[in-house]
Design a protein around this motif. Structure first.
Motif, PDB file in Angstrom:
ATOM      1  N   THR A 160      18.272 102.031  14.584  1.00 15.02           N
ATOM      2  CA  THR A 160      18.011 100.822  13.809  1.00 15.02           C
ATOM      3  C   THR A 160      17.635  99.691  14.757  1.00 15.02           C
ATOM      4  OG1 THR A 160      20.378 100.260  13.881  1.00 15.02           O
ATOM      5  CG2 THR A 160      19.589 101.449  11.937  1.00 15.02           C
ATOM      6  N   ALA A 161      16.586  98.956  14.412  1.00  6.52           N
ATOM      7  CA  ALA A 161      16.146  97.819  15.204  1.00  6.52           C
ATOM      8  C   ALA A 161      16.385  96.551  14.401  1.00  6.52           C
ATOM      9  CB  ALA A 161      14.668  97.946  15.553  1.00  6.52           C
ATOM     10  N   SER A 162      16.763  95.475  15.109  1.00  7.23           N
ATOM     11  CA  SER A 162      17.236  94.291  14.407  1.00  7.23           C
ATOM     12  C   SER A 162      16.657  93.004  14.964  1.00  7.23           C
ATOM     13  CB  SER A 162      18.769  94.243  14.475  1.00  7.23           C
ATOM     14  OG  SER A 162      19.278  93.020  13.996  1.00  7.23           O
ATOM     15  N   ALA A 163      16.724  91.976  14.130  1.00  6.58           N
ATOM     16  CA  ALA A 163      16.365  90.625  14.563  1.00  6.58           C
ATOM     17  C   ALA A 163      17.365  90.080  15.570  1.00  6.58           C
ATOM     18  CB  ALA A 163      16.272  89.702  13.350  1.00  6.58           C
ATOM     19  N   ASP A 164      18.495  90.785  15.777  1.00 14.27           N
ATOM     20  CA  ASP A 164      19.467  90.352  16.791  1.00 14.27           C
ATOM     21  C   ASP A 164      19.057  90.767  18.206  1.00 14.27           C
ATOM     22  OD1 ASP A 164      20.106  93.057  17.056  1.00 14.27           O
ATOM     23  OD2 ASP A 164      22.057  92.889  16.105  1.00 14.27           O
ATOM     24  N   LYS A 165      17.821  91.309  18.350  1.00 16.62           N
ATOM     25  CA  LYS A 165      17.204  91.673  19.632  1.00 16.62           C
ATOM     26  C   LYS A 165      17.704  92.999  20.188  1.00 16.62           C
ATOM     27  CE  LYS A 165      17.210  86.721  20.705  1.00 16.62           C
ATOM     28  NZ  LYS A 165      17.669  85.673  21.635  1.00 16.62           N
ATOM     29  N   THR A 166      18.434  93.777  19.401  1.00 18.45           N
ATOM     30  CA  THR A 166      18.949  95.061  19.868  1.00 18.45           C
ATOM     31  C   THR A 166      18.508  96.211  18.974  1.00 18.45           C
ATOM     32  OG1 THR A 166      21.025  95.086  18.592  1.00 18.45           O
ATOM     33  CG2 THR A 166      21.038  93.883  20.687  1.00 18.45           C
ATOM     34  N   ILE A 167      18.625  97.419  19.557  1.00 12.30           N
ATOM     35  CA  ILE A 167      18.462  98.683  18.831  1.00 12.30           C
ATOM     36  C   ILE A 167      19.796  99.415  18.938  1.00 12.30           C
ATOM     37  CG2 ILE A 167      17.190 100.874  18.707  1.00 12.30           C
ATOM     38  CD1 ILE A 167      14.948  99.376  20.322  1.00 12.30           C
ATOM     39  N   ARG A 168      20.199 100.098  17.892  1.00  6.91           N
ATOM     40  CA  ARG A 168      21.432 100.887  17.933  1.00  6.91           C
ATOM     41  C   ARG A 168      21.150 102.318  17.498  1.00  6.91           C
ATOM     42  NH1 ARG A 168      26.516  98.051  18.076  1.00  6.91           N
ATOM     43  NH2 ARG A 168      26.165  95.812  18.387  1.00  6.91           N
ATOM     44  N   SER A 169      21.871 103.258  18.106  1.00  7.14           N
ATOM     45  CA  SER A 169      21.776 104.663  17.699  1.00  7.14           C
ATOM     46  C   SER A 169      23.077 105.057  17.022  1.00  7.14           C
ATOM     47  CB  SER A 169      21.500 105.573  18.902  1.00  7.14           C
ATOM     48  OG  SER A 169      22.596 105.591  19.795  1.00  7.14           O
ATOM     49  N   TRP A 170      22.941 105.877  15.965  1.00  5.56           N
ATOM     50  CA  TRP A 170      24.079 106.243  15.131  1.00  5.56           C
ATOM     51  C   TRP A 170      24.034 107.732  14.807  1.00  5.56           C
ATOM     52  CZ3 TRP A 170      26.592 101.607  13.463  1.00  5.56           C
ATOM     53  CH2 TRP A 170      25.824 100.432  13.549  1.00  5.56           C
ATOM     54  N   HIS A 171      25.211 108.313  14.623  1.00  2.64           N
ATOM     55  CA  HIS A 171      25.276 109.643  14.030  1.00  2.64           C
ATOM     56  C   HIS A 171      24.997 109.458  12.547  1.00  2.64           C
ATOM     57  CE1 HIS A 171      26.853 113.475  12.569  1.00  2.64           C
ATOM     58  NE2 HIS A 171      26.758 113.916  13.814  1.00  2.64           N
ATOM     59  N   ILE A 172      23.958 110.099  12.039  1.00  2.00           N
ATOM     60  CA  ILE A 172      23.487 109.810  10.689  1.00  2.00           C
ATOM     61  C   ILE A 172      24.482 110.246   9.611  1.00  2.00           C
ATOM     62  CG2 ILE A 172      22.216 111.953  10.224  1.00  2.00           C
ATOM     63  CD1 ILE A 172      19.907 110.064   9.200  1.00  2.00           C
ATOM     64  N   ASP A 173      25.339 111.234   9.926  1.00  2.00           N
ATOM     65  CA  ASP A 173      26.300 111.724   8.927  1.00  2.00           C
ATOM     66  C   ASP A 173      27.605 110.949   8.917  1.00  2.00           C
ATOM     67  OD1 ASP A 173      24.564 113.729   8.077  1.00  2.00           O
ATOM     68  OD2 ASP A 173      25.280 115.134   9.592  1.00  2.00           O
ATOM     69  N   THR A 174      27.978 110.367  10.058  1.00  7.24           N
ATOM     70  CA  THR A 174      29.289 109.717  10.167  1.00  7.24           C
ATOM     71  C   THR A 174      29.214 108.217  10.398  1.00  7.24           C
ATOM     72  OG1 THR A 174      29.425 110.075  12.562  1.00  7.24           O
ATOM     73  CG2 THR A 174      30.237 111.850  11.133  1.00  7.24           C
ATOM     74  N   ALA A 175      28.032 107.685  10.714  1.00  2.00           N
ATOM     75  CA  ALA A 175      27.825 106.263  11.020  1.00  2.00           C
ATOM     76  C   ALA A 175      28.522 105.834  12.308  1.00  2.00           C
ATOM     77  CB  ALA A 175      28.252 105.363   9.865  1.00  2.00           C
ATOM     78  N   VAL A 176      28.875 106.793  13.179  1.00  3.44           N
ATOM     79  CA  VAL A 176      29.404 106.441  14.493  1.00  3.44           C
ATOM     80  C   VAL A 176      28.281 105.851  15.329  1.00  3.44           C
ATOM     81  CG1 VAL A 176      30.329 107.366  16.661  1.00  3.44           C
ATOM     82  CG2 VAL A 176      31.256 108.144  14.477  1.00  3.44           C
ATOM     83  N   ASN A 177      28.526 104.669  15.911  1.00  2.00           N
ATOM     84  CA  ASN A 177      27.538 103.981  16.743  1.00  2.00           C
ATOM     85  C   ASN A 177      27.690 104.449  18.185  1.00  2.00           C
ATOM     86  OD1 ASN A 177      26.879 100.443  17.498  1.00  2.00           O
ATOM     87  ND2 ASN A 177      25.622 102.255  17.810  1.00  2.00           N
ATOM     88  N   PHE A 178      26.689 105.177  18.686  1.00  8.50           N
ATOM     89  CA  PHE A 178      26.751 105.715  20.039  1.00  8.50           C
ATOM     90  C   PHE A 178      26.321 104.691  21.090  1.00  8.50           C
ATOM     91  CE2 PHE A 178      25.966 109.811  17.712  1.00  8.50           C
ATOM     92  CZ  PHE A 178      27.224 110.346  17.946  1.00  8.50           C
ATOM     93  N   ARG A 179      25.132 104.110  20.896  1.00  8.00           N
ATOM     94  CA  ARG A 179      24.562 103.268  21.942  1.00  8.00           C
ATOM     95  C   ARG A 179      23.947 102.000  21.365  1.00  8.00           C
ATOM     96  NH1 ARG A 179      20.912 107.356  25.507  1.00  8.00           N
ATOM     97  NH2 ARG A 179      20.672 108.522  23.572  1.00  8.00           N
ATOM     98  N   VAL A 180      23.925 100.966  22.175  1.00  9.64           N
ATOM     99  CA  VAL A 180      23.198  99.747  21.846  1.00  9.64           C
ATOM    100  C   VAL A 180      22.182  99.505  22.961  1.00  9.64           C
ATOM    101  CG1 VAL A 180      25.015  98.317  22.885  1.00  9.64           C
ATOM    102  CG2 VAL A 180      23.347  97.283  21.323  1.00  9.64           C
ATOM    103  N   PHE A 181      20.920  99.383  22.574  1.00 12.96           N
ATOM    104  CA  PHE A 181      19.814  99.214  23.518  1.00 12.96           C
ATOM    105  C   PHE A 181      19.511  97.723  23.625  1.00 12.96           C
ATOM    106  CE2 PHE A 181      19.644 103.333  21.568  1.00 12.96           C
ATOM    107  CZ  PHE A 181      19.252 104.212  22.577  1.00 12.96           C
ATOM    108  N   GLU A 182      19.742  97.161  24.804  1.00 11.03           N
ATOM    109  CA  GLU A 182      19.635  95.727  25.002  1.00 11.03           C
ATOM    110  C   GLU A 182      18.576  95.392  26.051  1.00 11.03           C
ATOM    111  OE1 GLU A 182      24.012  93.967  24.219  1.00 11.03           O
ATOM    112  OE2 GLU A 182      23.892  95.322  25.957  1.00 11.03           O
ATOM    113  N   GLY A 183      17.932  94.254  25.879  1.00  9.46           N
ATOM    114  CA  GLY A 183      16.921  93.826  26.843  1.00  9.46           C
ATOM    115  C   GLY A 183      15.886  92.890  26.253  1.00  9.46           C
ATOM    116  N   HIS A 184      15.598  93.037  24.950  1.00  3.92           N
ATOM    117  CA  HIS A 184      14.636  92.136  24.322  1.00  3.92           C
ATOM    118  C   HIS A 184      15.166  90.704  24.334  1.00  3.92           C
ATOM    119  CE1 HIS A 184      11.415  94.703  22.840  1.00  3.92           C
ATOM    120  NE2 HIS A 184      12.314  95.611  22.483  1.00  3.92           N
ATOM    121  N   LYS A 185      14.272  89.761  24.578  1.00  3.53           N
ATOM    122  CA  LYS A 185      14.632  88.347  24.585  1.00  3.53           C
ATOM    123  C   LYS A 185      14.234  87.653  23.284  1.00  3.53           C
ATOM    124  CE  LYS A 185      16.115  88.436  28.879  1.00  3.53           C
ATOM    125  NZ  LYS A 185      15.881  89.855  29.199  1.00  3.53           N
TER     126      LYS A 185
END
Length: 394
Positions: free
Chosen positions: A226-251
């Motif tokens: 999922t990509a957001s206006a909060d400047k991050t991307i997050r990866s999730w397990h699609i069946d459990t909604a566990v958030n694995f990673r947050v991709f940071e760097g966009h300004k």
């Protein structure tokens, strides 16, 4: 930053088509690449024959009472969504309106068609599924809202923007959408997954602090990005909604997201594209799951304003931007191969068909361009949709 006026890379349109009276907001090509549909602020959609040497407008779809926000082409029909809260189904031969879908109470954000049904997201906080079969629509009687609605997915607290369907396996029961998983992203900062048949919300993906503007899955449809206006991307397990990673760097706010094999490409409001490695193994362990922060593999700034869409085609990134340009960039080397020059205002959308790229703009024009040849061979070919930028590096 390299010069955008270099004679080697500056390209001018093969055709400039001025048929629309106001800006072009969206476009979609048919599966065989012979037809293109554009949707406009002038409340019309236009159908273009792009199979010959010259692009020809072969039909105008009139009926919406406000600007068109999204279009889709499937088989022998077209679907448009508009700010008048309705969707319309049109015949690709006659451009006649075959059906008007009423029931949403706000502007249509996105429309998808699976062949079995139409799916639409809206500013009214809902996503709706609609009948598409001509035989069913012909037998519907009355003027009631939602008369063609199969189901409504309710749960988001604010407008629903991004939308995708993960199709299930075919079954023998004839159940519409059997096994299909719908995923929606909203201004309420969450994404939700839904079982199509029951209409039940399966998971809520919480963690973002801004609107969820784009959603994609990996090739196995087990990881959701999922990509957001909060400047991050997050990866999730699609069946459990566990958030694995947050991709940071966009300004700046992220505007588009593209997944291809082991890489993610994201574009933002500053004209920056970032490339992310998603090969790390994510597993659900007992106890609390720690969210891992990830930085991008690389970043570059091909544009000077918001990136509105990114496509990957034949090893090249095609990027359209609010800085009035479209660009072709070598995906492997990040070398700018073409700067498409001619639009007077923001380039809002694009499509690729055959040897040509088609761009739509707020300046009301549809322009046609040649696809450049890559200067080096390598990289496998693929295609997808999202945003564009300009040249130079972060």
């Amino acid at each position: 930053m390299g010069s955008v006026t270099s004679k080697d890379i500056k390209k001018y349109p093969l055709e400039t088509l001025c048929d629309h009276d106001k800006g072009i907001n969206c476009m979609a090509a048919s599966e065989d690449g012979s037809l293109l549909v554009t949707g406009s602020e002038d409340k019309t959609a236009r159908l273009w024959d792009v199979s010959g040497p010259e692009t020809e407008c072969i039909g105008i779809m009139k009926g919406h009472t406000s600007y068109i926000t999204c279009v889709a082409v499937h088989d022998t029909f077209i679907v448009t969504g508009a700010a008048d809260s309705t969707l319309r189904k049109w015949d690709t031969i006659s451009c006649d309106c075959l059906f008007t879908y009423r029931g949403h109470k706000g502007r249509i954000s996105r429309v998808l068609c699976t062949g079995e049904y139409i799916l639409s997201s809206s500013q009214d906080k809902t996503t709706k599924a609609w009948h598409v079969e001509e035989e069913i629509l012909e037998n519907l009687k009355g003027d009631a809202d939602d008369i063609a609605c199969i189901k409504t997915l309710e749960g988001h607290e604010r407008a629903v923007y991004s939308l995708m369907v993960d199709p299930g396996e075919e079954d023998d029961t004839g159940t519409i959408g059997f096994g299909d998983l719908v995923v929606t992203g909203s201004l309420d900062c969450t994404a939700r997954s839904w079982d199509f048949v029951s209409g039940n919300c399966l998971q809520v993906f919480k963690g973002h602090t801004g609107c969820v503007v784009a959603i994609v899955t990996d090739t196995n449809s087990r990881l959701l990005y999922t990509a957001s206006a909060d400047k991050t991307i997050r990866s999730w397990h699609i069946d459990t909604a566990v958030n694995f990673r947050v991709f940071e760097g966009h300004k700046s706010h992220i505007t588009c997201l593209l997944a291809l094999n082991k890489l993610l490409y994201s574009g933002d409001g500053d004209g920056v594209v970032r490339v992310w490695d998603v090969t790390g193994r994510d597993t659900v362990k007992m106890g609390r799951q720690q969210v891992v922060s990830v930085d991008s593999l690389t970043s570059f700034r091909p544009a000077t304003n918001t990136i509105n869409a990114i496509h990957l085609h034949n090893g090249m990134l095609f990027i359209v931007s609010s800085d009035n340009f479209a660009r072709a960039v070598d995906a492997a080397t990040r070398e700018v191969l073409a700067v498409y020059t001619g639009h007077q205002i923001a380039v809002t959308c694009m499509a690729i068909s055959g040897e040509h790229i088609y761009t739509g703009s707020t300046d009301t024009t549809l322009r046609v361009w040649n696809i450049p040849k890559r200067r080096t061979e390598g990289e496998e070919s693929s295609s997808s949709s999202e945003e564009e930028s300009e040249e130079g590096e972060d």
